[in-house]
Design a protein around this motif. Structure first.
Motif, PDB file in Angstrom:
ATOM      1  N   ARG A   1     -65.942   5.181 -14.995  1.00 20.18           N
ATOM      2  CA  ARG A   1     -64.665   5.847 -14.760  1.00 20.18           C
ATOM      3  C   ARG A   1     -63.964   6.040 -16.099  1.00 20.18           C
ATOM      4  N   ASN A   2     -63.027   6.968 -16.137  1.00 25.42           N
ATOM      5  CA  ASN A   2     -62.283   7.256 -17.346  1.00 25.42           C
ATOM      6  C   ASN A   2     -61.207   6.179 -17.555  1.00 25.42           C
ATOM      7  N   PRO A   3     -61.307   5.379 -18.627  1.00 29.67           N
ATOM      8  CA  PRO A   3     -60.318   4.304 -18.818  1.00 29.67           C
ATOM      9  C   PRO A   3     -58.923   4.830 -19.127  1.00 29.67           C
ATOM     10  N   TRP A   4     -58.819   5.961 -19.811  1.00 30.98           N
ATOM     11  CA  TRP A   4     -57.502   6.526 -20.117  1.00 30.98           C
ATOM     12  C   TRP A   4     -56.783   6.956 -18.849  1.00 30.98           C
ATOM     13  N   LEU A   5     -57.489   7.628 -17.972  1.00 29.73           N
ATOM     14  CA  LEU A   5     -56.881   8.090 -16.721  1.00 29.73           C
ATOM     15  C   LEU A   5     -56.399   6.921 -15.876  1.00 29.73           C
ATOM     16  N   TRP A   6     -57.263   5.945 -15.657  1.00 28.40           N
ATOM     17  CA  TRP A   6     -56.894   4.806 -14.823  1.00 28.40           C
ATOM     18  C   TRP A   6     -55.827   3.954 -15.487  1.00 28.40           C
ATOM     19  N   GLY A   7     -55.854   3.849 -16.821  1.00 28.19           N
ATOM     20  CA  GLY A   7     -54.841   3.090 -17.529  1.00 28.19           C
ATOM     21  C   GLY A   7     -53.460   3.719 -17.404  1.00 28.19           C
ATOM     22  N   ILE A   8     -53.388   5.034 -17.583  1.00 25.94           N
ATOM     23  CA  ILE A   8     -52.098   5.728 -17.470  1.00 25.94           C
ATOM     24  C   ILE A   8     -51.590   5.677 -16.043  1.00 25.94           C
ATOM     25  N   LEU A   9     -52.467   5.904 -15.070  1.00 26.19           N
ATOM     26  CA  LEU A   9     -52.051   5.819 -13.671  1.00 26.19           C
ATOM     27  C   LEU A   9     -51.579   4.410 -13.325  1.00 26.19           C
ATOM     28  N   GLY A  10     -52.272   3.407 -13.847  1.00 24.80           N
ATOM     29  CA  GLY A  10     -51.872   2.019 -13.594  1.00 24.80           C
ATOM     30  C   GLY A  10     -50.523   1.685 -14.197  1.00 24.80           C
ATOM     31  N   LEU A  11     -50.220   2.255 -15.361  1.00 24.57           N
ATOM     32  CA  LEU A  11     -48.928   2.009 -15.990  1.00 24.57           C
ATOM     33  C   LEU A  11     -47.797   2.670 -15.213  1.00 24.57           C
ATOM     34  N   ILE A  12     -48.045   3.853 -14.679  1.00 21.58           N
ATOM     35  CA  ILE A  12     -47.001   4.590 -13.963  1.00 21.58           C
ATOM     36  C   ILE A  12     -46.805   4.057 -12.543  1.00 21.58           C
ATOM     37  N   PHE A  13     -47.892   3.868 -11.807  1.00 23.89           N
ATOM     38  CA  PHE A  13     -47.790   3.543 -10.387  1.00 23.89           C
ATOM     39  C   PHE A  13     -48.101   2.093 -10.045  1.00 23.89           C
TER      40      PHE A  13
END
Length: 85
Positions: free
Chosen positions: A26-38
């Motif tokens: 999985r893309n770590p940047w995508l999941w990291g940003i989503l995790g920070l926001i939501f």
């Protein structure tokens, strides 16, 4: 103290998702940003997507119930404030 906890939990989730995402292709940047926001909602979805369905559904259901509970309590408080006790 409450503000600190509200800030530290999404950061811990973000770090976990960014480290664990490449293990599941999985893309770590995508999941990291989503995790920070939501926050925990994304963690539950991530667990479901990566095959840890029981933990994912438990986290997701608890988050949704807490959101619904906070909306109901806020609505009740607003009702009491505007209509008197």
């Amino acid at each position: 103290m409450v503000e600190f906890i509200g800030l530290i939990i999404p950061i811990i989730i973000t770090v976990y998702l960014a480290i664990d995402a490449p293990k599941h292709n999985r893309n770590p940047w995508l999941w990291g940003i989503l995790g920070l926001i939501f926050g925990p909602i994304v963690l539950g979805i991530y667990f479901i997507v990566t095959g840890r369905k029981v933990a994912g559904w438990i986290i997701l259901v608890i988050c949704i119930l807490l959101i619904i509970l906070s909306i109901v309590l806020f609505s009740f408080a607003a009702y009491l404030i505007f209509n008197g006790m």
